[in-house]
Write a protein that holds these residues in place. Structure first.
Motif, PDB file in Angstrom:
ATOM      1  N   THR A 281      69.673 -17.284  24.678  1.00  0.00           N
ATOM      2  CA  THR A 281      70.511 -17.457  25.482  1.00  0.00           C
ATOM      3  C   THR A 281      70.567 -16.695  26.600  1.00  0.00           C
ATOM      4  O   THR A 281      71.204 -17.104  27.727  1.00  0.00           O
ATOM      5  CB  THR A 281      71.971 -17.282  24.571  1.00  0.00           C
ATOM      6  OG1 THR A 281      71.877 -16.067  23.886  1.00  0.00           O
ATOM      7  CG2 THR A 281      71.706 -18.184  23.230  1.00  0.00           C
ATOM      8  N   THR A 282      70.180 -15.557  26.578  1.00  0.00           N
ATOM      9  CA  THR A 282      70.261 -14.696  27.875  1.00  0.00           C
ATOM     10  C   THR A 282      69.354 -15.299  28.842  1.00  0.00           C
ATOM     11  O   THR A 282      69.713 -15.385  30.136  1.00  0.00           O
ATOM     12  CB  THR A 282      69.932 -13.183  27.572  1.00  0.00           C
ATOM     13  OG1 THR A 282      70.828 -12.603  26.835  1.00  0.00           O
ATOM     14  CG2 THR A 282      70.007 -12.436  28.848  1.00  0.00           C
TER      15      THR A 282
ATOM     16  N   ASP B 116      71.011 -18.376  30.192  1.00  0.00           N
ATOM     17  CA  ASP B 116      72.043 -18.019  31.198  1.00  0.00           C
ATOM     18  C   ASP B 116      71.627 -17.533  32.373  1.00  0.00           C
ATOM     19  O   ASP B 116      72.265 -17.977  33.535  1.00  0.00           O
ATOM     20  CB  ASP B 116      72.922 -17.043  30.362  1.00  0.00           C
ATOM     21  CG  ASP B 116      73.788 -17.629  29.346  1.00  0.00           C
ATOM     22  OD1 ASP B 116      73.772 -18.759  29.434  1.00  0.00           O
ATOM     23  OD2 ASP B 116      74.316 -16.848  28.627  1.00  0.00           O
ATOM     24  N   ASN B 117      70.424 -16.875  32.458  1.00  0.00           N
ATOM     25  CA  ASN B 117      69.811 -16.013  33.786  1.00  0.00           C
ATOM     26  C   ASN B 117      69.558 -17.330  34.535  1.00  0.00           C
ATOM     27  O   ASN B 117      69.410 -17.352  35.757  1.00  0.00           O
ATOM     28  CB  ASN B 117      68.773 -15.098  33.438  1.00  0.00           C
ATOM     29  CG  ASN B 117      69.484 -13.750  32.985  1.00  0.00           C
ATOM     30  OD1 ASN B 117      70.728 -13.681  32.931  1.00  0.00           O
ATOM     31  ND2 ASN B 117      68.861 -13.002  32.349  1.00  0.00           N
TER      32      ASN B 117
ATOM     33  N   SER C 215      70.267 -20.210  34.379  1.00  0.00           N
ATOM     34  CA  SER C 215      71.289 -21.234  34.882  1.00  0.00           C
ATOM     35  C   SER C 215      72.073 -20.754  36.188  1.00  0.00           C
ATOM     36  O   SER C 215      72.333 -21.540  37.031  1.00  0.00           O
ATOM     37  CB  SER C 215      72.292 -21.418  33.784  1.00  0.00           C
ATOM     38  OG  SER C 215      71.767 -22.096  32.839  1.00  0.00           O
ATOM     39  N   ASP C 216      72.268 -19.284  36.189  1.00  0.00           N
ATOM     40  CA  ASP C 216      72.823 -18.501  37.236  1.00  0.00           C
ATOM     41  C   ASP C 216      71.835 -18.803  38.600  1.00  0.00           C
ATOM     42  O   ASP C 216      72.430 -18.990  39.825  1.00  0.00           O
ATOM     43  CB  ASP C 216      72.802 -16.987  37.064  1.00  0.00           C
ATOM     44  CG  ASP C 216      74.028 -16.864  35.806  1.00  0.00           C
ATOM     45  OD1 ASP C 216      75.076 -17.757  35.820  1.00  0.00           O
ATOM     46  OD2 ASP C 216      74.113 -15.994  35.319  1.00  0.00           O
TER      47      ASP C 216
ATOM     48  N   LYS D 106      75.889 -24.667  35.435  1.00  0.00           N
ATOM     49  CA  LYS D 106      76.942 -24.088  34.436  1.00  0.00           C
ATOM     50  C   LYS D 106      76.379 -23.737  33.250  1.00  0.00           C
ATOM     51  O   LYS D 106      75.243 -24.282  32.770  1.00  0.00           O
ATOM     52  CB  LYS D 106      77.993 -25.261  34.214  1.00  0.00           C
ATOM     53  CG  LYS D 106      78.914 -25.609  35.307  1.00  0.00           C
ATOM     54  CD  LYS D 106      79.777 -26.948  34.938  1.00  0.00           C
ATOM     55  CE  LYS D 106      80.735 -27.401  35.978  1.00  0.00           C
ATOM     56  NZ  LYS D 106      81.581 -28.217  35.805  1.00  0.00           N
ATOM     57  N   HIS D 107      76.909 -22.849  32.475  1.00  0.00           N
ATOM     58  CA  HIS D 107      76.332 -22.529  30.898  1.00  0.00           C
ATOM     59  C   HIS D 107      76.868 -23.420  30.117  1.00  0.00           C
ATOM     60  O   HIS D 107      77.732 -23.195  29.297  1.00  0.00           O
ATOM     61  CB  HIS D 107      76.938 -21.187  30.748  1.00  0.00           C
ATOM     62  CG  HIS D 107      76.293 -20.020  31.816  1.00  0.00           C
ATOM     63  ND1 HIS D 107      76.604 -18.690  31.327  1.00  0.00           N
ATOM     64  CD2 HIS D 107      75.650 -19.949  32.793  1.00  0.00           C
ATOM     65  CE1 HIS D 107      75.925 -18.017  32.198  1.00  0.00           C
ATOM     66  NE2 HIS D 107      75.541 -18.873  33.064  1.00  0.00           N
ATOM     67  N   ASN D 108      76.359 -24.830  29.983  1.00  0.00           N
ATOM     68  CA  ASN D 108      76.918 -25.903  29.321  1.00  0.00           C
ATOM     69  C   ASN D 108      76.156 -26.169  28.179  1.00  0.00           C
ATOM     70  O   ASN D 108      75.727 -27.289  28.097  1.00  0.00           O
ATOM     71  CB  ASN D 108      77.214 -26.830  30.236  1.00  0.00           C
ATOM     72  CG  ASN D 108      75.961 -27.273  30.971  1.00  0.00           C
ATOM     73  OD1 ASN D 108      75.022 -26.942  30.957  1.00  0.00           O
ATOM     74  ND2 ASN D 108      76.064 -28.695  31.632  1.00  0.00           N
TER      75      ASN D 108
END
Length: 244
Positions: free
Chosen positions: A42-43, A46-47, A49-50, A55-57
């Motif tokens: 997930t990290t 998330d990274n 996505s950023d 979005k973190h969707n």
């Protein structure tokens, strides 16, 4: 894609399969490592996505144990624990012991000494696909050119064929009945079994085997949903994570 994960000198394997609408995650290691593996994945998402200003969707889920339809149980955290909602079934399944370790928070664990490297020697995607349940529509399409062999195919799949009428105009109908009975029997209904049948009768089904292998290497095959030992599923709602 397969990754090797090393925990304190012991290697385990993480399999990631892109199914376009979601990513299936298979982890072969001890269950106590599941929370850390989930955190690492997930990290990474998330990274990414950023970096792409997305979005973190994504959501966490597992394949619904109900065989009535191809649906998924979405898992969301709340103050009272995890809430499970099926995408189709009116009554959602509970988190089984097979999935619980993945979704619980787990003990705090340091990332020190944890290494991930890609395993280029393991054809994991192919092996996992072979153990998936075929869809009837794919079976009929791939075997239609050999529909006249429906009795041989049915016998090889250990289903009843003696009641099928030997009418040349009914070969495709009989082939569909054979696959219906096989799927309903739930007896080793896998692509591995399909290839085994083709191997047993190379003279009659050699062409079919080639078409099956070509299909299994396609993106279409990887996108097929099936019940399996899925530890975690990410539903991805943006395009970059829907392509390899």
């Amino acid at each position: 894609m397969s990754l090797k994960i090393t925990f304190k000198g012991k290697e385990d394997t993480l399999h990631l399969i892109n199914c376009y609408t979601h990513i299936e995650v298979y982890f072969t290691g001890p269950t106590q490592h599941c929370p850390l593996v989930r955190k690492l994945l997930t990290t990474a998402i998330d990274n990414s996505s950023d970096a792409m200003h997305l979005k973190h969707n994504y959501v966490n889920a597992f394949a619904c144990p109900s065989k009535r339809s191809s649906c998924y149980c979405i898992v969301r955290s709340s103050g009272d624990g995890n809430i499970v909602n099926c995408t189709v079934c009116p009554v959602s399944a509970t988190i089984s012991s097979d999935h619980w370790y993945w979704f619980e928070s787990g003990p705090a664990e340091s990332n020190n000494g944890t290494q991930i490297k890609q395993d280029n020697d393991q054809p994991s995607d192919e092996n996992l696909l072979l153990d998936k349940k075929p869809q009837k529509s794919d079976l009929v399409r791939l075997f239609k050119s050999s529909a006249a062999q429906y009795m041989l195919i049915g016998t090889a799949l250990d289903v009843e064929v003696d009641d099928l009428l030997p009418n040349p105009q009914s070969t495709t109908k009989n082939l569909i009945l054979v696959f219906n009975r096989w799927i309903d029997s739930d007896n080793d209904v896998t692509w591995r079994k399909v290839l085994q049948v083709c191997d047993d009768y190379p003279g009659q089904l050699g062409r079919v085997k080639a078409e099956v292998k070509e299909f299994l290497s396609s993106d279409r095959a990887r996108g097929r949903s099936s019940q399996g030992q899925v530890v975690q599923l990410f539903e991805i709602n943006f395009f970059m994570w829907m392509t390899m």
